[in-house]
Write an enzyme that holds these catalytic residues in place. Structure first.
Site, short mmCIF file in Angstrom:
data_model
loop_
_atom_site.label_atom_id
_atom_site.label_comp_id
_atom_site.label_asym_id
_atom_site.label_seq_id
_atom_site.Cartn_x
_atom_site.Cartn_y
_atom_site.Cartn_z
N SER A 121 -0.93 1.10 -3.81
CA SER A 121 -0.11 1.27 -2.62
C SER A 121 -0.98 1.27 -1.36
CB SER A 121 0.70 2.56 -2.74
OG SER A 121 1.60 2.70 -1.67
N ASP A 145 3.65 -1.12 3.89
CA ASP A 145 2.45 -0.58 3.26
C ASP A 145 1.90 -1.61 2.27
OD1 ASP A 145 4.34 -0.31 1.24
OD2 ASP A 145 3.77 1.72 0.70
N ASP A 179 1.79 -2.19 -0.99
CA ASP A 179 2.61 -2.82 -2.02
C ASP A 179 4.01 -3.13 -1.53
OD1 ASP A 179 3.23 -0.10 -1.93
OD2 ASP A 179 3.74 0.02 -4.05
N ASP A 232 6.61 -1.52 -0.59
CA ASP A 232 7.85 -0.84 -0.97
C ASP A 232 8.32 0.11 0.12
OD1 ASP A 232 5.87 1.09 -1.31
OD2 ASP A 232 6.61 1.81 -3.23
#
Length: 450
Positions: free
Chosen positions: A100, A240, A242, A244
């Site tokens: 992440s 961010d 990743d 999500d």
């Protein structure tokens, strides 16, 4: 096998590559995951982000899965919500390789069951850790097979089917992908929409050469804010690593509170399903349950964390859930979190009317807030107890311990929670104005940091 508690977290597996996490260990995690889900599924879908270590680790995990006789569908480069889409669409458990917003030296694994159902400590992670620590048993049967499938176009088409943007006015949008997976998904999702995109840091680069892909930290929004002002854009979006989570910047370059985004999206979802349930965590603004009630919906308060949000959504049939950390959950997206779908809702709401984003979101922003304030403390429980003792008998104060300590005075409140991974207490304060926020913040911190 050594103790893995340092990297098997509450919701995922995460650690420093080469030190805590390597291909051999990840292969064992893959095999243990296969054993966990084998009674329910013959296949696993795997995706990975743009970190240098991700392809190798994803391959090692796939080798572990197939070593137990299960098949693997590899979707390659993907955002986390793209992996959730694949899990839901294909009806398979999934594994996403990403750390992440963590720095480049980290990587990790987010796991889910079929239909993007979360795998946390109580729903499989503890069992996986135990299997790996004690040694994964060998499988004598035939190994599974690995096939590849590109789902990006299907993912984009599905998201666009949930939010109608065809009739909106043209919008100028600046997107900061932070060299993360937003640079992979945004061009396909936005393709054909009446949106002029100014792209920032779309080059996939797991070393994050421009800034950390963590828009929760204000310093990582500075470039986007400046570009929005410079270009006269209608809105800015920051993803961010990743992709999500999505943070929103208005036309003035000012951040829009994730609580305001939660209230905006909730209003739109309740318009589609009057009387529906909306989940919000306990550090979300009090404006959220107020607005949900005004729209005829039912607001349910829950602990911080995606496993709690998703569990409550499943229990209640909620149409939507929001967290103040900019995670947004949709029943129509298998109750999984997707910043991209929340972004599409914001663009649709903005484009359906002539006003600016700041004007649109003003009615969803009713209170002043401190933001999250962290304090390093040696005795988390002791400091929490001291704060509770101070306030539990105070006139007009209600106290609950759903998640940490929440003290509510009606017109103002604070929540104080211990970090699960660091010696920190996290404070959030909300009140009618900045002066009241500052006063209550100073009062609580004086006890916490005594």
């Amino acid at each position: 096998m050594s103790d893995l508690s340092a990297i098997v977290k509450a919701y995922d597996i995460r650690g420093v590559v080469g030190d805590q996490l390597d291909a051999g260990l990840v292969r064992d995690f893959g095999a243990a995951f296969a054993l966990l889900i084998k009674p329910d599924s013959p296949s696993v879908v795997i995706g990975h982000d743009m970190r240098d270590s991700s392809p190798e680790l994803a391959s090692a995990f796939a080798d572990g899965v197939t070593s137990q006789g299960l098949d693997v569908v590899s979707i390659g480069l993907a955002s986390t919500d793209e992996l959730y889409f694949a899990s839901g669409k294909l009806g398979m458990p999934g594994a996403m390789f990403t750390a992440s917003h963590n720095p480049a030296e980290y990587n990790g694994i987010k796991l889910c069951r079929s239909g993007a159902a979360p795998v946390g400590q109580d729903t499989g992670l503890a069992e996986i850790r135990d299997t790996v620590e004690h040694g994964v048993p060998e499988f004598a049967g035939q190994a599974g097979e690995i096939t590849e499938r590109d789902v990006l176009s299907e993912y984009a088409e599905y998201l666009r089917s949930l939010v109608d943007l065809t009739g909106i006015r043209p919008l100028k949008v600046v997107v900061d992908a932070g060299n993360g997976m937003g640079g992979h998904t945004v061009p396909t999702v936005f393709d054909g929409l009446p949106i002029e995109v100014t792209a920032m840091y779309f080059e996939l680069d797991g070393t994050f050469p421009n800034h950390e892909a963590n828009p929760l930290d204000p310093k990582n929004l500075v470039d986007l804010q400046a570009k929005v002002r410079e270009t006269g854009a209608d809105v800015g979006l920051a993803f961010d690593g990743d992709a999500d989570r999505c943070f929103v910047i208005d036309e003035n370059g000012d951040p829009v509170s994730p609580s305001a985004v939660t209230a905006l999206v909730a209003t739109r979802e309740l318009a589609k399903e009057p009387g529906g349930v909306v989940i919000h965590n306990l550090i979300t603004s009090k404006a959220v349950p107020e607005i949900v009630a005004e729209q005829g919906g039912t607001a349910i308060r829950t602990r911080v964390g995606h496993s709690f949000i998703k569990a409550e959504m499943a229990r209640t049939g909620a149409v939507f859930g929001g967290e103040h950390s900019a995670h947004y959950y949709f029943r129509d997206f298998w109750r999984a979190d997707t910043g991209m779908l929340a972004a599409l809702h914001v663009l649709a709401a903005l484009g359906e009317q002539p006003g600016t984003l700041s004007e649109l979101t003003a009615r969803f922003s009713r209170y002043a807030a401190s933001g999250e304030i962290n304090s390093t403390v040696e005795d988390q429980a002791g400091r929490l107890a001291a704060v509770k003792k101070t306030y539990e008998g105070r006139s007009g104060a209600s106290v609950d311990e759903l998640d940490g300590l929440t003290v509510d005075f009606g017109d103002r409140w604070f929540n104080l929670r211990a970090s699960n991974t660091e010696p920190l207490l996290r404070l959030n304060v909300e009140a009618p104005d900045e002066e009241a926020v500052a006063a209550l913040t100073d009062e609580v911190l004086a006890i916490v940091r005594a």
